[in-house]
Design a protein around this motif. Structure first.
Motif, short mmCIF file in Angstrom:
data_model
loop_
_atom_site.label_atom_id
_atom_site.label_comp_id
_atom_site.label_asym_id
_atom_site.label_seq_id
_atom_site.Cartn_x
_atom_site.Cartn_y
_atom_site.Cartn_z
N MET A 57 0.77 -1.08 0.13
CA MET A 57 0.15 0.13 -0.14
C MET A 57 0.87 1.39 0.03
N ASN A 58 0.55 2.18 -0.81
CA ASN A 58 1.50 3.40 -0.93
C ASN A 58 1.17 4.54 -0.02
N SER A 59 1.82 5.42 0.04
CA SER A 59 1.46 6.49 1.22
C SER A 59 0.19 7.25 0.70
N SER A 60 -0.15 7.34 -0.51
CA SER A 60 -1.22 8.15 -0.72
C SER A 60 -2.59 7.18 -0.36
N GLU A 61 -2.67 6.06 -0.51
CA GLU A 61 -3.73 4.88 -0.04
C GLU A 61 -3.75 4.98 1.34
N LEU A 62 -2.38 5.13 2.11
CA LEU A 62 -2.60 5.13 3.42
C LEU A 62 -3.05 6.37 4.09
N ARG A 63 -2.87 7.60 3.34
CA ARG A 63 -3.22 8.73 3.94
C ARG A 63 -5.01 8.90 3.69
N THR A 64 -5.36 8.18 2.61
CA THR A 64 -6.73 8.18 2.33
C THR A 64 -7.54 7.44 3.43
N LYS A 65 -6.92 6.28 3.78
CA LYS A 65 -7.42 5.30 4.71
C LYS A 65 -7.59 6.08 6.08
N VAL A 66 -6.35 6.83 6.40
CA VAL A 66 -6.50 7.50 7.66
C VAL A 66 -7.45 8.46 7.72
N LEU A 67 -7.54 8.95 6.76
CA LEU A 67 -8.52 10.35 6.61
C LEU A 67 -9.99 9.62 6.74
N GLN A 68 -10.35 8.48 6.13
CA GLN A 68 -11.54 7.67 6.33
C GLN A 68 -11.94 7.59 7.78
N GLU A 69 -10.95 6.82 8.50
CA GLU A 69 -10.93 6.43 9.89
C GLU A 69 -11.24 7.89 10.70
N ILE A 70 -10.79 8.96 10.46
CA ILE A 70 -10.82 10.16 11.05
C ILE A 70 -12.14 10.81 11.19
N GLN A 71 -12.71 10.47 9.70
CA GLN A 71 -14.28 10.78 9.48
C GLN A 71 -14.95 10.04 10.48
N SER A 72 -14.98 8.95 10.89
CA SER A 72 -15.64 8.12 11.69
C SER A 72 -15.61 8.25 13.16
N VAL A 73 -14.36 9.19 13.65
CA VAL A 73 -13.99 9.40 15.03
C VAL A 73 -15.48 10.23 15.48
N PRO A 74 -16.07 9.93 16.59
CA PRO A 74 -17.14 10.97 17.13
C PRO A 74 -16.28 12.27 17.70
N ASP A 75 -17.35 13.28 17.62
CA ASP A 75 -17.07 14.67 17.55
C ASP A 75 -16.29 14.86 19.01
N ASP A 76 -16.96 14.09 19.90
CA ASP A 76 -16.26 14.42 21.36
C ASP A 76 -15.02 13.62 21.65
N LYS A 77 -14.34 12.90 20.67
CA LYS A 77 -13.28 12.53 20.72
C LYS A 77 -12.13 13.01 19.64
N LEU A 78 -12.47 13.93 19.06
CA LEU A 78 -11.50 14.72 18.23
C LEU A 78 -10.41 15.46 18.93
N ILE A 79 -10.60 15.88 19.86
CA ILE A 79 -9.59 16.74 20.61
C ILE A 79 -8.57 15.69 21.16
N GLU A 80 -8.92 14.47 21.73
CA GLU A 80 -7.92 13.46 22.11
C GLU A 80 -7.09 12.97 20.64
N LEU A 81 -7.77 12.86 19.47
CA LEU A 81 -7.17 12.49 18.38
C LEU A 81 -6.23 13.56 17.99
N LEU A 82 -6.51 14.69 17.92
CA LEU A 82 -5.81 15.84 17.29
C LEU A 82 -4.38 15.79 18.42
N GLU A 83 -4.55 15.56 19.75
CA GLU A 83 -3.43 15.58 20.47
C GLU A 83 -2.50 14.59 20.25
#
Length: 82
Positions: A1-27
Motif C-alpha cells: 500500500m503506498n502513502s497516498s492510499e494510507l493517507r486516504t485510509k487514515v482520513l476515512q478513519e478520522i471521519q468516523s471518529v465521534p466529535d467528542d473524541k476529536l480533541i484527543e485524536l488531535l493531541e
C-alpha cells in the motif's frame, strides 16, 4: 500500500471518529508528529532568538540594562559573605 492510499485510509478513519473524541485524536496526532521530527539541539533553539532585540529602541535597551544591573546588585547584596 503506498502513502497516498494510507493517507486516504487514515482520513476515512478520522471521519468516523465521534466529535467528542476529536480533541484527543488531535493531541495524539500532534504528539506523534512532534516525536517524528528531528530533535533540535539547544544551540539551535537559542540561535532562533539571535538578533530578536536588534530593533529595540536605545532608550528601552538602556532601561533594560539598568534594570538588570539593579536586580543583580540587589541579589548579591542579599548573599552572605563567604
Amino acid at each position: 500500500m503506498n502513502s497516498s492510499e494510507l493517507r486516504t485510509k487514515v482520513l476515512q478513519e478520522i471521519q468516523s471518529v465521534p466529535d467528542d473524541k476529536l480533541i484527543e485524536l488531535l493531541e495524539l496526532i500532534h504528539t506523534f508528529r512532534l516525536r517524528s521530527e528531528p530533535a533540535h539541539s539547544p544551540s539551535q533553539l537559542i540561535m532562533k532568538f539571535a538578533g530578536c532585540w536588534q530593533d529595540l529602541p536605545n532608550e528601552t535597551y538602556t532601561d533594560f540594562l539598568d534594570d538588570i544591573s539593579q536586580r543583580r546588585q540587589q541579589a548579591f547584596q542579599q548573599r552572605q559573605n563567604r
